[in-house]
Design a protein around this motif. Structure first.
Motif, PDB file in Angstrom:
ATOM      1  N   HIS A 165       0.833  -1.206   0.000  1.00  0.00           N
ATOM      2  CA  HIS A 165       0.000   0.000   0.000  1.00  0.00           C
ATOM      3  C   HIS A 165       0.867   1.255   0.000  1.00  0.00           C
ATOM      4  O   HIS A 165       0.553   2.233  -0.673  1.00  0.00           O
ATOM      5  N   PRO A 168       3.521   0.887  -3.736  1.00  0.00           N
ATOM      6  CA  PRO A 168       2.889  -0.061  -4.666  1.00  0.00           C
ATOM      7  C   PRO A 168       3.716  -0.373  -5.908  1.00  0.00           C
ATOM      8  O   PRO A 168       3.480  -1.406  -6.547  1.00  0.00           O
ATOM      9  N   ARG A 235      -4.169  -6.357  -8.428  1.00  0.00           N
ATOM     10  CA  ARG A 235      -3.667  -5.173  -9.118  1.00  0.00           C
ATOM     11  C   ARG A 235      -3.167  -5.463 -10.527  1.00  0.00           C
ATOM     12  O   ARG A 235      -3.228  -4.596 -11.396  1.00  0.00           O
ATOM     13  N   THR A 460     -11.415   6.340   2.963  1.00  0.00           N
ATOM     14  CA  THR A 460     -11.003   5.744   1.689  1.00  0.00           C
ATOM     15  C   THR A 460     -12.150   5.339   0.779  1.00  0.00           C
ATOM     16  O   THR A 460     -11.936   5.095  -0.409  1.00  0.00           O
ATOM     17  N   ARG A 475      -6.274   7.737  -1.265  1.00  0.00           N
ATOM     18  CA  ARG A 475      -5.430   8.005  -0.105  1.00  0.00           C
ATOM     19  C   ARG A 475      -5.131   9.495  -0.109  1.00  0.00           C
ATOM     20  O   ARG A 475      -4.763  10.067  -1.147  1.00  0.00           O
ATOM     21  N   GLU A 512      -4.465  10.661  -3.913  1.00  0.00           N
ATOM     22  CA  GLU A 512      -4.026   9.595  -4.806  1.00  0.00           C
ATOM     23  C   GLU A 512      -5.215   8.681  -5.047  1.00  0.00           C
ATOM     24  O   GLU A 512      -5.782   8.115  -4.105  1.00  0.00           O
ATOM     25  N   TYR A 514      -7.337   5.467  -6.849  1.00  0.00           N
ATOM     26  CA  TYR A 514      -7.018   4.077  -7.158  1.00  0.00           C
ATOM     27  C   TYR A 514      -8.039   3.341  -8.025  1.00  0.00           C
ATOM     28  O   TYR A 514      -7.676   2.369  -8.683  1.00  0.00           O
ATOM     29  N   PRO A 545      -2.954   2.537 -12.781  1.00  0.00           N
ATOM     30  CA  PRO A 545      -3.686   2.167 -11.564  1.00  0.00           C
ATOM     31  C   PRO A 545      -3.742   3.259 -10.502  1.00  0.00           C
ATOM     32  O   PRO A 545      -4.550   3.174  -9.584  1.00  0.00           O
ATOM     33  N   ARG A 546      -2.887   4.281 -10.611  1.00  0.00           N
ATOM     34  CA  ARG A 546      -2.860   5.341  -9.606  1.00  0.00           C
ATOM     35  C   ARG A 546      -2.669   6.689 -10.284  1.00  0.00           C
ATOM     36  O   ARG A 546      -1.854   6.828 -11.194  1.00  0.00           O
ATOM     37  N   ARG A 548      -2.677  11.089  -9.265  1.00  0.00           N
ATOM     38  CA  ARG A 548      -2.708  12.095  -8.204  1.00  0.00           C
ATOM     39  C   ARG A 548      -3.244  13.425  -8.719  1.00  0.00           C
ATOM     40  O   ARG A 548      -2.966  13.812  -9.858  1.00  0.00           O
TER      41      ARG A 548
END
Length: 569
Positions: A165, A168, A235, A460, A475, A512, A514, A545-546, A548
């Motif tokens: 986490h 990642p 993931r 979350t 996050r 961030e 997800y 996948p992420r 910001r």
């Protein structure tokens, strides 16, 4: 010490007569001590006289109740975490309870560790995880110390999972996760006499599988052995892991469907024996496999939520509805029993007996509801859903706000009970369970237990816990102080959250993200009760996948962050 032995030992705590015996002895010792040393507040704390923290968190104008209670809970939780870092972390990274217990602490750190970004707390977790994986017994990626899976898995699962986490994209932690799947494939599992893939024993190490027939059980605890690998699979969609985990879960689907040894059809057993593949172990009852000295650990339902979450994950990754069959059959049993309760005490092992012990199913059903939007379990969720799930489904903030208040009250008192008095580091937040009718003491005021799961869910957007098949949508890359966050909506094309900053100047923040699918998005921040021009807006694209985004929130005003996919023409 008698108090903490009682809290630590399942064989004592889970048996009312033994628990009462131990607590009665402890009560006698504490009363004598309190009489001899009346100025000692700690003795009186154990006897039900709470020690209130001197620091207060007063409400500020414009802050909703949920934000006031959440802010206090987060800050007091962070205080406890930081106390352990400052006062108990040793030069080698341990906290004093032994690696096998210390590693579990991240589970209650989750709201401030994964929901937010505290550099101090994250650095402590990384230091601990690196230190444990560097120990000689962990050089092969899993412990070399023989014990049962609930205990052998902790040293890897509880240090690799949090780092996946926090980091990642770190190749080291991903390799460590994949290593567990390799051990499962090459050493720990085999084809039973029915031709199905299963673990050969409850006891194994990185190098050896125990061949004692009494211990030869696959169990609902076994997902813990591969917990980081399951997250890696979630993931990446690695096809080799799809084959491995799909094959294993098929064994459990079959075992759940069978009526065998008195087990009702449709009920997932807590164990499957090797090599015959029968439900249960060598114990005389299907629900009590007797594969471990402390038999209550694997007594049905044991760690059932680990298995139901893993089945749900397998359905999600494969699209095969068969993996939902055990979840659906158990949900039907639970709903029927709740709507038509038995008039007499059910026979152990019966359908009604099982239904009375299915409380852990609700989080799995909540995750399914969020993923699909389907209402097939809504009648059951209405009766069993968590306070956060009730808010997300019904807009009812009452239970959520009340649980936050109770959590704040629990963390406001008896700081020493969470810190300097703790004797087992896997029981840090258990102190409040000592109080109530028939327990160590019955205080004048109600005693509450902190609900860290609710703090994590609100921050979350995950309807369940972070351990297995986490669905955390965001996050917040900011510290867990002077802030309150409530994710009000989350999905593959949207995120909404209410934020309240308690500081006295605007706050720069980064989120961030997800769960958003690839595409173009807009975001905006506005004061919640104002519908005119937003405070700030922006555009961004999601390609991985992420993602910001950075923004600013004003001080002491309830704001809403809204993220939405751009409609393509």
């Amino acid at each position: 010490m008698v108090v903490w032995v009682t809290l630590e030992s399942g064989g004592i705590w889970n048996q009312q007569n033994r628990r009462s015996e131990y607590l009665e002895a402890a009560r006698g010792f504490l009363r004598k001590y309190a009489a001899a040393f009346p100025e000692n507040r700690i003795a009186r704390m154990y006897l039900g006289e709470p020690i209130t923290a001197p620091k207060r968190y007063d409400a500020v104008p414009g802050a909703p109740d949920w934000a006031v209670w959440q802010r206090e809970s987060l800050e007091r939780l962070a205080d406890i975490v930081e106390w352990w870092i400052d006062n108990r972390m040793r030069d080698n990274g341990e906290y004093g309870g032994g690696w096998g217990d210390d590693c579990e602490m991240w589970r209650w750190w989750v709201p401030v560790l994964i929901g937010f970004d505290s550099p101090k707390i994250a650095a402590a977790q990384e230091r601990f995880s690196d230190a444990l994986m560097s120990q000689s017994h962990m050089k092969s990626g899993y412990t070399t110390r023989m014990s049962d899976v609930e205990h052998t898995a902790e040293d890897s699962a509880d240090v690799i999972t949090p780092m996946m986490h926090l980091r990642p994209d770190d190749e080291l932690w991903m390799r460590r996760a994949v290593r567990l799947a390799e051990l499962m494939r090459d050493r720990w599992t085999g084809r039973n006499e029915r031709g199905q893939l299963q673990f050969k024993s409850t006891y194994f190490t990185a190098h050896k599988v125990d061949d004692d027939a009494q211990r030869a059980c696959d169990t609902v605890y076994h997902p813990r052995a591969v917990q980081p690998a399951l997250l890696y699979w979630q993931r990446t969609g690695d096809p080799k892991l799809t084959e491995l985990f799909g094959d294993w879960m098929s064994t459990w689907v079959d075992a759940a469907a069978r009526a065998e040894r008195g087990k009702p059809a449709g009920i997932i057993p807590s164990a499957i024996h090797w090599p015959d593949g029968q439900v249960g172990g060598l114990g005389k009852d299907w629900f009590d496999p007797r594969n471990h000295g402390e038999y209550t650990l694997y007594l049905w339902p044991s760690a059932m939520s680990m298995m139901t979450d893993t089945l749900l994950l397998t359905w999600r990754m494969t699209g095969d509805e068969k993996y939902l069959e055990p979840i659906r059959s158990m949900a039907a049993v639970l709903l029927e029993t709740l709507e038509n309760p038995p008039k007499t005490e059910p026979k152990p092992g019966s359908v009604a007996w099982c239904a009375q012990r299915m409380g852990g199913l609700a989080n799995t059903l909540a995750k399914y509801r969020f993923l699909t939007g389907r209402d097939e379990f809504d009648r059951l969720l209405e009766r069993t859903m968590s306070p956060y799930m009730r808010y997300r489904m019904r807009g009812d903030r009452g239970p959520m706000t009340e649980t936050l208040r109770q959590t704040a009250e629990a963390l406001r008192v008896n700081f020493e009970g969470y810190t300097s008095e703790v004797r087992y580091t896997d029981r840090v937040l258990r102190f409040p369970t000592l109080f109530g009718k028939g327990m160590l003491a019955e205080p004048a005021e109600p005693s509450y237990t902190p609900n860290t799961l609710l703090l994590y869910c609100m921050a979350t957007g995950d309807p369940g816990d972070a351990g297995y098949f986490p669905l955390n949508a965001v996050r917040w890359l900011t510290g867990p102080r002077e802030i309150a966050v409530l994710v009000t909506d989350s999905g593959p094309r949207t995120l909404e959250a209410d934020l309240f900053h308690f500081g006295q100047a605007p706050r720069e923040m980064t989120a961030e993200l997800y769960l958003l699918e690839p595409g173009r998005y807009t975001w905006q921040i506005r004061i919640s009760d104002q519908r005119d021009t937003p405070l700030s807006t922006g555009r961004f694209s999601v390609s991985g996948p992420r993602t910001r985004i950075a923004f600013e929130v004003p001080c002491r005003a309830l704001c809403r962050l809204n993220i939405a996919a751009v409609r393509e023409h």
